[in-house]
Scaffold this active site. Sequence first.
Site, PDB file in Angstrom:
ATOM      1  N   CYS A  11     -23.992  41.835  22.382  1.00 52.88           N
ATOM      2  CA  CYS A  11     -23.833  42.984  23.379  1.00 52.88           C
ATOM      3  C   CYS A  11     -24.949  44.140  22.773  1.00 52.88           C
ATOM      4  O   CYS A  11     -25.951  44.077  23.119  1.00 52.88           O
ATOM      5  CB  CYS A  11     -22.447  43.617  23.423  1.00 52.88           C
ATOM      6  SG  CYS A  11     -22.222  44.562  24.485  1.00 52.88           S
ATOM      7  N   HIS A  43     -18.813  39.606  24.533  1.00 53.68           N
ATOM      8  CA  HIS A  43     -18.291  39.173  22.843  1.00 53.68           C
ATOM      9  C   HIS A  43     -17.401  37.764  23.127  1.00 53.68           C
ATOM     10  O   HIS A  43     -16.439  37.635  23.588  1.00 53.68           O
ATOM     11  CB  HIS A  43     -17.345  40.231  22.589  1.00 53.68           C
ATOM     12  CG  HIS A  43     -17.921  41.455  22.502  1.00 53.68           C
ATOM     13  ND1 HIS A  43     -18.565  42.006  21.153  1.00 53.68           N
ATOM     14  CD2 HIS A  43     -18.451  42.633  23.694  1.00 53.68           C
ATOM     15  CE1 HIS A  43     -18.799  42.956  21.631  1.00 53.68           C
ATOM     16  NE2 HIS A  43     -18.922  43.419  22.700  1.00 53.68           N
ATOM     17  N   GLU A  71     -16.448  36.372  20.216  1.00 53.90           N
ATOM     18  CA  GLU A  71     -15.813  36.793  18.838  1.00 53.90           C
ATOM     19  C   GLU A  71     -14.281  37.533  19.092  1.00 53.90           C
ATOM     20  O   GLU A  71     -13.364  37.158  18.184  1.00 53.90           O
ATOM     21  CB  GLU A  71     -16.582  37.470  17.860  1.00 53.90           C
ATOM     22  CG  GLU A  71     -16.747  38.842  17.973  1.00 53.90           C
ATOM     23  CD  GLU A  71     -17.766  39.538  18.905  1.00 53.90           C
ATOM     24  OE1 GLU A  71     -18.404  38.452  19.626  1.00 53.90           O
ATOM     25  OE2 GLU A  71     -17.981  40.678  19.405  1.00 53.90           O
TER      26      GLU A  71
HETATM   27  N1  GLN Z   1     -22.708  50.079  25.442  1.00 53.44           N
HETATM   28  C1  GLN Z   1     -23.083  50.009  24.322  1.00 53.44           C
HETATM   29  C2  GLN Z   1     -24.456  50.124  23.750  1.00 53.44           C
HETATM   30  O1  GLN Z   1     -25.156  50.329  24.694  1.00 53.44           O
HETATM   31  C3  GLN Z   1     -22.736  48.164  24.052  1.00 53.44           C
HETATM   32  C4  GLN Z   1     -21.309  47.750  23.804  1.00 53.44           C
HETATM   33  C5  GLN Z   1     -21.002  46.748  22.795  1.00 53.44           C
HETATM   34  O2  GLN Z   1     -21.501  46.289  22.029  1.00 53.44           O
HETATM   35  N2  GLN Z   1     -19.666  45.973  23.415  1.00 53.44           N
HETATM   36  O3  GLN Z   1     -25.068  49.998  22.856  1.00 53.44           O
END
Ligand code: GLN
Length: 191
Positions: A84, A175, A177
């Site tokens: 992410c 994710h 995890e």
């Molecule tokens: N929206 C977050 C970002 O732009 C990422 C979200 C996440 O890591 N779950 O950094």
Amino acid sequence: MENHLMIIGVLALQGDFAEHMAVLHALNVEVREVRTPEDLAECSHLIIPGGESTVMGKLLTSSGIRPAILKRATEGTLAIFGTCAGAILLAQEILGKNAPEELGLIDMTIDRNAYGTQLQSFHADIVVTDIGTVPVAFIRAPKITRVGKDVEILASCDGNPVLVRQGRFLASTCHPEVRGEAAVHRYFLNM
Ligand code: GLN
């Protein structure tokens, strides 16, 4: 030089590093929380967790870890898995407001917060090449909008790539995890 025998670092500057540590403990591998270039020097693998990519990008610079990651990555002595926010930092091109300074290790374009706000977060089961079905969570997830020719798409969701690999670098917009799933981490350790 340091010992690079399978020590898995988890970047622990910000974000959900504890969940990654829990999955790695369940896999019985040697792990380190990485907060300094010295911590990183011990590691063969690095996980960049989810969190806030803009903040994490700043902390990568102020901690001195950014050049250390880039050096090891370009030498070919570090495998990296970004989830992410971590995937955002690995992209060569980041779209959206307040984009962080990227590490730029994967030839892809990624659009931050492309699904909307926290309310548009969701669970899904994705089907991963060579692994099978993996339950994951999308939390304020980005979308990968372009991949280069050397990038392998290992899983997609609703037509969007969500798990991609370029050589020793792996990135997921979701994710694995947070639902206690270890299959993608096991794949990363074998890369
Ligand atoms: N929206 C977050 C970002 O732009 C990422 C979200 C996440 O890591 N779950 O950094």
